[in-house]
Design a protein around this motif. Structure first.
Motif, PDB file in Angstrom:
ATOM      1  N   GLY A  89       0.811  -1.213   0.000  1.00 13.92           N
ATOM      2  CA  GLY A  89       0.000   0.000   0.000  1.00 13.92           C
ATOM      3  C   GLY A  89       0.843   1.261   0.000  1.00 13.92           C
ATOM      4  N   LEU A  90       1.954   1.237   0.726  1.00 13.44           N
ATOM      5  CA  LEU A  90       2.846   2.396   0.781  1.00 13.44           C
ATOM      6  C   LEU A  90       3.418   2.711  -0.590  1.00 13.44           C
ATOM      7  N   PHE A  94       2.453   1.567  -3.534  1.00 11.00           N
ATOM      8  CA  PHE A  94       1.393   1.804  -4.515  1.00 11.00           C
ATOM      9  C   PHE A  94       0.934   3.262  -4.437  1.00 11.00           C
ATOM     10  N   SER A  95       0.752   3.758  -3.209  1.00 14.41           N
ATOM     11  CA  SER A  95       0.332   5.153  -3.023  1.00 14.41           C
ATOM     12  C   SER A  95       1.386   6.128  -3.532  1.00 14.41           C
ATOM     13  N   LEU A  96       2.651   5.869  -3.213  1.00 13.83           N
ATOM     14  CA  LEU A  96       3.727   6.746  -3.678  1.00 13.83           C
ATOM     15  C   LEU A  96       3.841   6.737  -5.203  1.00 13.83           C
ATOM     16  N   THR A 136       1.418   6.072  -7.445  1.00 10.46           N
ATOM     17  CA  THR A 136       0.308   6.789  -8.075  1.00 10.46           C
ATOM     18  C   THR A 136       0.393   8.289  -7.804  1.00 10.46           C
ATOM     19  N   PHE A 137       0.894   8.674  -6.644  1.00 11.32           N
ATOM     20  CA  PHE A 137       1.081  10.092  -6.356  1.00 11.32           C
ATOM     21  C   PHE A 137       2.126  10.693  -7.295  1.00 11.32           C
ATOM     22  N   LEU A 194      -5.564  10.344  -9.110  1.00 10.30           N
ATOM     23  CA  LEU A 194      -4.831   9.888  -7.935  1.00 10.30           C
ATOM     24  C   LEU A 194      -5.480   8.618  -7.400  1.00 10.30           C
ATOM     25  N   GLY A 195      -4.692   7.572  -7.263  1.00  3.86           N
ATOM     26  CA  GLY A 195      -5.191   6.292  -6.776  1.00  3.86           C
ATOM     27  C   GLY A 195      -5.634   5.335  -7.866  1.00  3.86           C
TER      28      GLY A 195
END
Length: 156
Positions: A43-44, A46-48, A50-51, A66-67
């Protein structure tokens, strides 16, 4: 220089391999279980990822939300980030395999090392194994032994 741990994820986010060397904080002190730890790590990054893609100045009209899931190679991505306690190194292969390597913050760029781990160790000892079911978790002694030998050879 110290290496803490290494994760290998498939394109769906399943942790296929996890190796720990000298993690300063146990899983029980953090996420609670190894499975939760692996989900939090996926999750960490993946979030970075996509950001970073959403903030990419080179993408114009078709900028991903975003996301939203990204196609492999679409937009920019991050290679590493550093905190006051560790540095996370990230690589995504063209097939969607993701390698995450956590080290102490003094370690430099490990992009070439991650590429070596993918192409010379993972592909050679895991993917070319006729008994391996692609995308599934694996336990391969030959891969683990050669990974440990490689990590020692680069001074980590």
């Amino acid at each position: 220089m110290v290496c803490y741990n290494l994760y290998i994820f498939n394109r769906e986010g399943t942790c296929m391999f996890y190796q720990e060397w000298s993690r300063p904080k146990s899983v029980k002190q953090g996420a609670g279980t190894t499975s939760d730890d692996q989900k939090m790590m996926f999750g960490l990054f993946f979030s970075l990822k996509t950001f970073a893609a959403a903030m990419d100045p080179k993408i114009s009209d078709d900028k991903p939300q975003l996301g939203a899931p990204l196609k492999i190679g679409q937009a920019c991505t991050f290679k590493s980030f550093r905190t006051n306690n560790y540095k996370l190194h990230f690589m995504e292969s063209p097939s969607g395999v993701k390698i995450v390597f956590n080290t102490d913050q003094s370690v430099g760029n490990l992009a070439d090392c991650l590429a070596y781990i993918y192409s010379n160790l993972y592909v050679e000892y895991v993917l070319k194994n006729p008994l391996y079911d692609p995308g599934q978790p694996f336990s391969c002694e030959l891969f683990s032994n050669n990974l440990n030998r490689y990590i020692r050879s680069i001074g980590l």
